[in-house]
Design a protein around this motif. Structure first.
Motif, PDB file in Angstrom:
ATOM      1  N   PRO A   1       0.806  -1.240   0.000  1.00 30.41           N
ATOM      2  CA  PRO A   1       0.000   0.000   0.000  1.00 30.41           C
ATOM      3  C   PRO A   1       0.831   1.277   0.000  1.00 30.41           C
ATOM      4  O   PRO A   1       0.393   2.298  -0.545  1.00 30.41           O
ATOM      5  CB  PRO A   1      -0.822  -0.123   1.292  1.00 30.41           C
ATOM      6  CG  PRO A   1      -0.866  -1.595   1.572  1.00 30.41           C
ATOM      7  CD  PRO A   1       0.456  -2.140   1.101  1.00 30.41           C
ATOM      8  N   ASP A   2       2.017   1.245   0.597  1.00 25.02           N
ATOM      9  CA  ASP A   2       2.846   2.451   0.636  1.00 25.02           C
ATOM     10  C   ASP A   2       3.557   2.729  -0.691  1.00 25.02           C
ATOM     11  O   ASP A   2       4.164   3.797  -0.844  1.00 25.02           O
ATOM     12  CB  ASP A   2       3.889   2.335   1.747  1.00 25.02           C
ATOM     13  CG  ASP A   2       3.268   2.369   3.131  1.00 25.02           C
ATOM     14  OD1 ASP A   2       2.113   2.826   3.233  1.00 25.02           O
ATOM     15  OD2 ASP A   2       3.927   1.938   4.099  1.00 25.02           O
ATOM     16  N   TYR A   3       3.483   1.795  -1.608  1.00 23.60           N
ATOM     17  CA  TYR A   3       4.183   1.963  -2.891  1.00 23.60           C
ATOM     18  C   TYR A   3       3.678   3.200  -3.624  1.00 23.60           C
ATOM     19  O   TYR A   3       4.456   3.916  -4.270  1.00 23.60           O
ATOM     20  CB  TYR A   3       3.968   0.702  -3.733  1.00 23.60           C
ATOM     21  CG  TYR A   3       4.748   0.623  -5.018  1.00 23.60           C
ATOM     22  CD1 TYR A   3       5.929   1.332  -5.219  1.00 23.60           C
ATOM     23  CD2 TYR A   3       4.306  -0.203  -6.055  1.00 23.60           C
ATOM     24  CE1 TYR A   3       6.640   1.238  -6.401  1.00 23.60           C
ATOM     25  CE2 TYR A   3       5.015  -0.311  -7.238  1.00 23.60           C
ATOM     26  CZ  TYR A   3       6.178   0.415  -7.418  1.00 23.60           C
ATOM     27  OH  TYR A   3       6.879   0.307  -8.593  1.00 23.60           O
ATOM     28  N   VAL A   4       2.380   3.476  -3.521  1.00 23.99           N
ATOM     29  CA  VAL A   4       1.811   4.626  -4.233  1.00 23.99           C
ATOM     30  C   VAL A   4       2.421   5.937  -3.753  1.00 23.99           C
ATOM     31  O   VAL A   4       2.428   6.941  -4.487  1.00 23.99           O
ATOM     32  CB  VAL A   4       0.276   4.648  -4.071  1.00 23.99           C
ATOM     33  CG1 VAL A   4      -0.119   4.975  -2.637  1.00 23.99           C
ATOM     34  CG2 VAL A   4      -0.367   5.620  -5.049  1.00 23.99           C
ATOM     35  N   LEU A   5       2.952   5.960  -2.538  1.00 22.32           N
ATOM     36  CA  LEU A   5       3.546   7.186  -2.009  1.00 22.32           C
ATOM     37  C   LEU A   5       4.861   7.534  -2.701  1.00 22.32           C
ATOM     38  O   LEU A   5       5.382   8.640  -2.516  1.00 22.32           O
ATOM     39  CB  LEU A   5       3.783   7.040  -0.504  1.00 22.32           C
ATOM     40  CG  LEU A   5       2.524   6.784   0.340  1.00 22.32           C
ATOM     41  CD1 LEU A   5       2.893   6.631   1.805  1.00 22.32           C
ATOM     42  CD2 LEU A   5       1.496   7.894   0.138  1.00 22.32           C
ATOM     43  N   ALA A   6       5.397   6.604  -3.504  1.00 18.90           N
ATOM     44  CA  ALA A   6       6.617   6.912  -4.253  1.00 18.90           C
ATOM     45  C   ALA A   6       6.357   7.933  -5.342  1.00 18.90           C
ATOM     46  O   ALA A   6       7.279   8.635  -5.772  1.00 18.90           O
ATOM     47  CB  ALA A   6       7.194   5.630  -4.868  1.00 18.90           C
ATOM     48  N   TRP A   7       5.105   8.055  -5.790  1.00 17.26           N
ATOM     49  CA  TRP A   7       4.766   9.023  -6.831  1.00 17.26           C
ATOM     50  C   TRP A   7       4.541  10.397  -6.220  1.00 17.26           C
ATOM     51  O   TRP A   7       4.041  10.517  -5.095  1.00 17.26           O
ATOM     52  CB  TRP A   7       3.509   8.578  -7.583  1.00 17.26           C
ATOM     53  CG  TRP A   7       3.769   7.568  -8.649  1.00 17.26           C
ATOM     54  CD1 TRP A   7       3.930   7.794  -9.981  1.00 17.26           C
ATOM     55  CD2 TRP A   7       3.910   6.144  -8.467  1.00 17.26           C
ATOM     56  NE1 TRP A   7       4.158   6.612 -10.649  1.00 17.26           N
ATOM     57  CE2 TRP A   7       4.158   5.577  -9.745  1.00 17.26           C
ATOM     58  CE3 TRP A   7       3.861   5.296  -7.368  1.00 17.26           C
ATOM     59  CZ2 TRP A   7       4.344   4.217  -9.945  1.00 17.26           C
ATOM     60  CZ3 TRP A   7       4.056   3.931  -7.550  1.00 17.26           C
ATOM     61  CH2 TRP A   7       4.288   3.411  -8.826  1.00 17.26           C
ATOM     62  N   ASN A   8       4.895  11.432  -6.969  1.00 20.89           N
ATOM     63  CA  ASN A   8       4.653  12.808  -6.536  1.00 20.89           C
ATOM     64  C   ASN A   8       3.152  13.012  -6.361  1.00 20.89           C
ATOM     65  O   ASN A   8       2.385  12.870  -7.315  1.00 20.89           O
ATOM     66  CB  ASN A   8       5.216  13.778  -7.579  1.00 20.89           C
ATOM     67  CG  ASN A   8       5.122  15.229  -7.155  1.00 20.89           C
ATOM     68  OD1 ASN A   8       4.389  15.580  -6.239  1.00 20.89           O
ATOM     69  ND2 ASN A   8       5.876  16.090  -7.817  1.00 20.89           N
ATOM     70  N   GLN A   9       2.739  13.337  -5.155  1.00 22.85           N
ATOM     71  CA  GLN A   9       1.314  13.450  -4.849  1.00 22.85           C
ATOM     72  C   GLN A   9       0.701  14.782  -5.288  1.00 22.85           C
ATOM     73  O   GLN A   9      -0.513  14.959  -5.192  1.00 22.85           O
ATOM     74  CB  GLN A   9       1.104  13.263  -3.343  1.00 22.85           C
ATOM     75  CG  GLN A   9       1.643  11.950  -2.803  1.00 22.85           C
ATOM     76  CD  GLN A   9       0.977  10.736  -3.424  1.00 22.85           C
ATOM     77  OE1 GLN A   9      -0.241  10.587  -3.348  1.00 22.85           O
ATOM     78  NE2 GLN A   9       1.765   9.877  -4.063  1.00 22.85           N
TER      79      GLN A   9
END
Length: 224
Positions: free
Chosen positions: A172-180
């Motif tokens: 689930p934390d993988y998406v946080l690698a993208w610029n939000q």
């Protein structure tokens, strides 16, 4: 190792694609897919342009480019060909030799993308614009290859979306690698919009690059 989602999320896909290529290794279809994956490896170097601006995944060693980028580019290159050529595999004829002009055009396209980025466009927009120009050139040059671009988008994009959604479910934390907060940060089906735009562009362009470089022909379907 939980922080290394970029690596862990792509290893199962690499294993699955590699197993498929091994099991079907005697077919021209899969030999071309292997070549497509290998040819895509240098694209991993472009990760440096996107790192920090578009996303910031954790890589082994903490470098702006890592083994993860090459795992991804090989897998994506092979999978894009499998997806695009699959519906036409009985009508595909591999040519002889390598058309080096395609390599030159690819280098020019990459340089144009880099130049657009340097003059102020965001990195993903620059990449998509450069890819679109190269795609138009290749389609205009060999119009009979257009089915590869069409089926590439129709098959690879849903596959890629499903894979990324599964990766996000397990990490689930993988998406946080993208610029939000970037221009491509909006979520579509829970996935950053830039990923879907990239998948469409890559699925249309990369099979065309491979087919053009290797002088592949797609025979028209036979009349019943």
């Amino acid at each position: 190792m939980r922080s290394h989602a970029y690596l862990l999320a792509n290893l199962p896909l690499l294993a699955a694609v590699s197993l498929l290529l091994f099991r079907m290794r005697r077919s021209e279809y899969c030999r071309l897919a292997l070549g497509s994956g290998v040819a895509c490896l240098p694209c991993g170097l472009l990760a440096a342009m996107h790192n920090g601006e578009y996303w910031s995944p954790v890589r082994l060693g903490g470098f702006p480019i890592g083994i993860e980028d090459f795992i991804f580019t090989f897998t994506a290159g092979a999978a894009a060909w499998l997806a695009a050529a699959g519906p036409h595999r009985r009508r595909i004829v591999a040519g002889s030799g390598l058309d080096r002009r395609v390599l030159l055009w690819g280098a020019v396209s990459a340089a144009c993308g880099w130049a657009l980025w340097r003059v102020g466009f965001d990195c993903m927009t620059s990449t998509l614009a450069a890819a679109g120009g190269l795609l138009l050139l290749l389609v205009a040059r060999r119009i009979r290859l257009w089915p590869l671009a069409l089926t590439g988008v129709a098959v690879f994009v849903p596959f890629y979306v499903a894979v990324v959604r599964i990766q996000f479910a397990f990490w689930p934390d993988y998406v946080l690698a993208w610029n939000q907060a970037g221009p491509w940060a909006a979520r579509i089906w829970g996935i950053p919009a830039g990923e879907i735009a990239w998948a469409v562009s890559f699925a249309a362009l990369w099979p065309m690059v491979v087919a053009s470089a290797l002088n592949v022909e797609v025979k028209p379907p036979q009349a019943p």
